[in-house]
Design a protein around this motif. Structure first.
Motif, mmCIF file in Angstrom:
data_model
loop_
_atom_site.group_PDB
_atom_site.id
_atom_site.type_symbol
_atom_site.label_atom_id
_atom_site.label_comp_id
_atom_site.label_asym_id
_atom_site.label_seq_id
_atom_site.Cartn_x
_atom_site.Cartn_y
_atom_site.Cartn_z
ATOM 1 N N SER A 75 0.844 -1.194 0.000
ATOM 2 C CA SER A 75 0.000 0.000 0.000
ATOM 3 C C SER A 75 0.877 1.242 0.000
ATOM 4 N N ASP A 76 0.685 2.080 -0.992
ATOM 5 C CA ASP A 76 1.332 3.380 -1.020
ATOM 6 C C ASP A 76 0.291 4.404 -0.560
ATOM 7 N N MET A 77 0.735 5.640 -0.317
ATOM 8 C CA MET A 77 -0.183 6.664 0.140
ATOM 9 C C MET A 77 -0.630 7.554 -1.021
ATOM 10 N N LYS A 78 -1.918 7.764 -1.111
ATOM 11 C CA LYS A 78 -2.481 8.675 -2.105
ATOM 12 C C LYS A 78 -3.102 9.854 -1.357
ATOM 13 N N PHE A 79 -2.887 11.049 -1.871
ATOM 14 C CA PHE A 79 -3.404 12.252 -1.216
ATOM 15 C C PHE A 79 -4.485 12.886 -2.078
ATOM 16 N N PRO A 195 0.696 15.143 -5.527
ATOM 17 C CA PRO A 195 2.061 14.830 -5.083
ATOM 18 C C PRO A 195 2.359 15.443 -3.722
ATOM 19 N N ARG A 196 3.359 14.873 -3.059
ATOM 20 C CA ARG A 196 3.702 15.327 -1.710
ATOM 21 C C ARG A 196 4.111 16.801 -1.682
ATOM 22 N N VAL A 216 -5.589 11.379 3.363
ATOM 23 C CA VAL A 216 -4.580 10.365 3.058
ATOM 24 C C VAL A 216 -5.285 9.031 2.850
ATOM 25 N N GLU A 217 -5.117 8.463 1.670
ATOM 26 C CA GLU A 217 -5.762 7.195 1.352
ATOM 27 C C GLU A 217 -4.717 6.195 0.872
ATOM 28 N N PRO A 218 -4.745 4.976 1.404
ATOM 29 C CA PRO A 218 -3.831 3.960 0.884
ATOM 30 C C PRO A 218 -4.255 3.560 -0.534
ATOM 31 N N ILE A 219 -3.292 3.293 -1.379
ATOM 32 C CA ILE A 219 -3.579 2.844 -2.734
ATOM 33 C C ILE A 219 -2.784 1.572 -2.996
ATOM 34 N N ARG A 220 -3.415 0.583 -3.643
ATOM 35 C CA ARG A 220 -2.756 -0.700 -3.871
ATOM 36 C C ARG A 220 -1.690 -0.556 -4.944
ATOM 37 N N GLU A 221 -0.561 -1.178 -4.682
ATOM 38 C CA GLU A 221 0.549 -1.128 -5.626
ATOM 39 C C GLU A 221 1.132 -2.526 -5.794
ATOM 40 N N TYR A 222 1.167 -2.990 -7.029
ATOM 41 C CA TYR A 222 1.737 -4.296 -7.329
ATOM 42 C C TYR A 222 3.159 -4.075 -7.822
ATOM 43 N N THR A 223 4.088 -4.222 -6.878
ATOM 44 C CA THR A 223 5.454 -3.748 -7.066
ATOM 45 C C THR A 223 6.255 -4.558 -8.078
ATOM 46 N N GLN A 224 5.808 -5.760 -8.416
ATOM 47 C CA GLN A 224 6.562 -6.610 -9.334
ATOM 48 C C GLN A 224 5.865 -6.779 -10.684
#
Length: 702
Positions: A75-79, A195-196, A216-224
């Motif tokens: 989970s990355d952070m989305k603003f 962006p930050r 601040v909302e978590p966003i799903r990230e598929y890192t691979q």
């Protein structure tokens, strides 16, 4: 005298208490007067200039990791920027909106602009009945021009700016406020994915932007990327149907696991949201904020797969598929897809599970585009399907070890029994069966024992063995090896497959329910109604390699909670069993005679030897491998290619199953198995697969 004195004292105390109560009452009346009359207006003003708002602290979704801790999904952070209603003048609001837009444009952030009038030149972007309704909604004359309507809105919102471009930007947000609404407790979302740097600028100058709030909302990230996509699955916005079922714990904007691990372990991955209290003045200035309840991030799910082995497996499958398609083995086949399972034979842990073609789960984050969705669903190779568990295929010759074990264990054959393959099995004249060798070369294999029959993949030998034991006994042994039933892997959509039997024929062929000898012969060589998933075949080969011990197939190693504790394996198993509606495995132990098992394994070892059907693939390979090729007829005049292998032969660790849809010959799939084993055993010095250069052995086609 004493009694009179006591009476006077009691009377005195009573009078004193009365006076005290009276005084307290006077004080309370004065204080109430002071609050309501003297300072009432002041306190009411203070009350009217203070607002308290509660917002949700979104919990970060738990990560999905490989067995060594590599992150596969996180989970990355989305603003996002929100705007609440405040008690400020139009001019202040308009200036604030313009300032907000200028910051967003500075950092290249788009914002919702649904105002249907363009400038330079002035035109409407709506027409017909919609335009008529729009004009009616805003009390505009039906024949008013776009330019006139634009300036009507400028006046409506009391915009004093003269720059027409700035006016258009302010109107775009004011129009959203009018059409969507907002209040002191219900926000209007201005922009997402900020962006930050922009977040910092808004935060440092919050007094310039009254009513704004950064979410601040978590966003799903598929890192691979596409790695292990069918295992991980994907999470996306909750549907209206899902929300109706889960509305007590989900909001309409939440994401939820849709497939794979993301779906099965949703309850663990989701986490628990917290709350934050914000105090602000009516002009939008935040006076205080504090956390009322902390958010608890979701648990991490640790898989049994190895990310690097998974990556190489996917690469090898793709290269192998292309080689088959382009005639790299001598003849081109229109192979459509391939699937692979790598399993630890000692405990049933899945080390890799791959399908080609595949998909990118990141495409589904935030909602998949129509273009990508159509690309996936219209692809005849079905890239969204986890073929390793969801599809079942006729296994062909890699089933023959079941027939061999059943024959040896029941005494229908022994390790020294020899059967003469004359080419055509005509014991039942109404249902003659050819050995594949006769079909290709017009002669039989001659006299073979069971190990040699496995090496040569002789159909004739296994026709006779199946006929001697009968279908019911054959089914008993196939069932013990897990064929024709779910493995219980922690994934959605696993198929049962089909085990050829009297029952399956009655269900699948109601017009021809009588079981006949020809059906048994077909079943004995892995054809007929027999259809199993690559995962089921991996379990079966693993059980052969580990001495016949039953294993619990698993793709989840553990679950780690946010506080560092681990969920017990029993809890995980019970959770999965209930989630998937699985029943307890009641398969008994057949206690296979080790000598009989060893005979069969030696036959598999000879498959990769000098005279075996996969000799060219494994010649000079550093590790002894037990294997079996398989070529199984499939609908549409296709032939699916299988290779099943395990290694090291003397002390097995892994089983590898590769299946190629319309791959032609099992020998072709063997090369992929070899390269996957090379990676597992640390033989790869470069991430480039090596091609077979030797001339294929003539019997490589079964």
């Amino acid at each position: 005298m004493g009694k009179g004195f006591n009476k006077n004292r009691i009377k005195f105390r009573y009078n004193l208490m009365t006076i005290f109560t009276y005084v307290i009452g006077i004080i309370l009346i004065i204080q109430l007067f002071n609050l309501q009359i003297v300072h009432g207006a002041e306190y009411r003003e203070q009350s009217n200039t203070r607002l308290t708002r509660e917002t949700t602290l979104e919990a970060a979704r738990g990560s999905i990791l490989d067995r060594t801790g590599n992150v596969l999904a996180s989970s990355d952070m989305k603003f996002a920027l929100e705007l609440y209603k405040t008690k400020i003048e139009d001019e202040t609001l308009n200036n604030s909106i313009l300032g907000i837009i200028q910051v967003l444009e500075k950092y290249g952030v788009s914002y919702d602009d649904s105002f249907p009038i363009n400038i330079n030149p002035f035109t409407y972007t709506i027409e017909g009945e919609a335009l008529a309704n729009w004009k009616e909604d805003f009390d505009l004359d039906e024949n008013i021009s776009a330019e006139e309507a634009f300036y009507k809105f400028k006046d409506k919102y009391n915009i004093s700016n003269e720059d027409i471009n700035e006016v258009r930007k302010i109107i775009s947000i004011r129009y959203q406020i009018t059409t969507q609404g907002y209040s002191s407790t219900k926000a209007l979302t201005i922009a997402e994915n900020i962006p930050r740097e922009a977040v910092a600028e808004f935060s440092e100058n919050s007094d310039k932007y009254p009513g704004t709030n950064i979410v601040v909302e978590p966003i799903r990230e598929y890192t691979q990327g596409t790695l292990a996509a069918h295992v991980i699955g994907y999470a996306s916005k909750i549907s209206s149907e899902e929300y109706e079922v889960r509305k007590e714990t989900y909001s309409q904007n939440d994401i939820i696991g849709k497939t794979g691990i993301e779906s099965i372990f949703e309850e663990y991955l989701k986490g628990k949201n917290g709350t934050k209290q914000i105090d602000m003045a009516v002009d939008g200035t935040i006076t205080a904020e504090y956390t009322a309840e902390e958010a608890i991030e979701g648990s991490d799910v640790v898989l049994t797969i190895d990310a690097e082995l998974q990556r190489v497996t996917e690469q090898v499958l793709a290269e192998n598929l292309q080689k088959i398609q382009t005639g790299g083995f001598g003849r081109a086949y229109a192979a459509t897809a391939s699937s692979c399972v790598v399993m630890d034979v000692r405990n049933g842990e899945i080390l890799a599970m791959a399908n080609v073609p595949t998909y990118n789960p990141q495409d589904f984050v935030g909602g998949i585009s129509t273009e990508n969705w159509n690309k996936y669903i219209n692809d005849p190779a079905k890239p969204l399907v986890n073929k390793a568990i969801q599809n079942s295929y006729s296994p062909g010759s890699i089933f023959k070890m079941v027939t061999a074990i059943a024959g040896l264990e029941t005494g229908a054959i022994t390790s020294s029994t020899k059967i003469n393959d004359t080419g055509v099995y005509n014991k039942y004249p109404d249902s003659p069966k050819n050995c594949w060798y006769y079909t290709d070369y017009h002669r039989g294999h001659g006299w073979l024992n069971v190990a040699q029959a496995i090496q040569k993949s002789c159909n004739y030998f296994f026709y006779e063995t199946a006929d001697r034991i009968g279908i019911d006994v054959l089914d008993q042994y196939a069932t013990y090896f897990g064929l024709g039933k779910k493995t219980g892997v922690e994934l959605l959509g696993e198929t049962d497959g089909v085990l050829a039997s009297r029952e399956s024929k009655a269900a699948l062929h109601p017009d021809s329910t009588n079981w006949n000898p020809g059906d048994t012969l077909n079943a004995g060589i892995g054809q007929g109604d027999n259809e199993f998933s690559p995962l089921q075949m991996a379990k079966y080969i693993s059980m052969l390699a580990n001495g016949g011990k039953n294993i619990d197939v698993s793709i989840v190693k553990t679950i780690r909670n946010a506080d560092g504790s681990e969920v017990s394996k029993n809890e995980i198993n019970e959770f999965v069993k209930q989630k998937l509606g699985l029943e307890d495995d009641t398969t008994g132990d057949l206690n296979i005679n080790p000598e009989n098992l060893q005979v069969v394994l030696e036959g598999m070892r000879s498959v990769t030897d000098e005279q075996g059907t996969a000799s060219s693939v494994f010649q000079n390979f550093e590790i002894a491998v037990g294997g079996k090729t398989g070529s199984a007829e499939a609908p549409g005049n296709k032939v699916n290619a299988w290779f099943a292998g395990f290694a090291p032969f003397d002390n097995p660790e892994i089983a590898v199953i590769v299946m190629v849809e319309n791959g032609g010959h099992g020998y072709y799939a063997g090369e992929a198995v070899r390269e996957i084993m090379r990676e597992y055993f640390g033989m790869n010095t470069e991430n480039v697969t090596e091609s077979v250069t030797a001339t294929p052995y003539t019997e490589s086609f079964r």
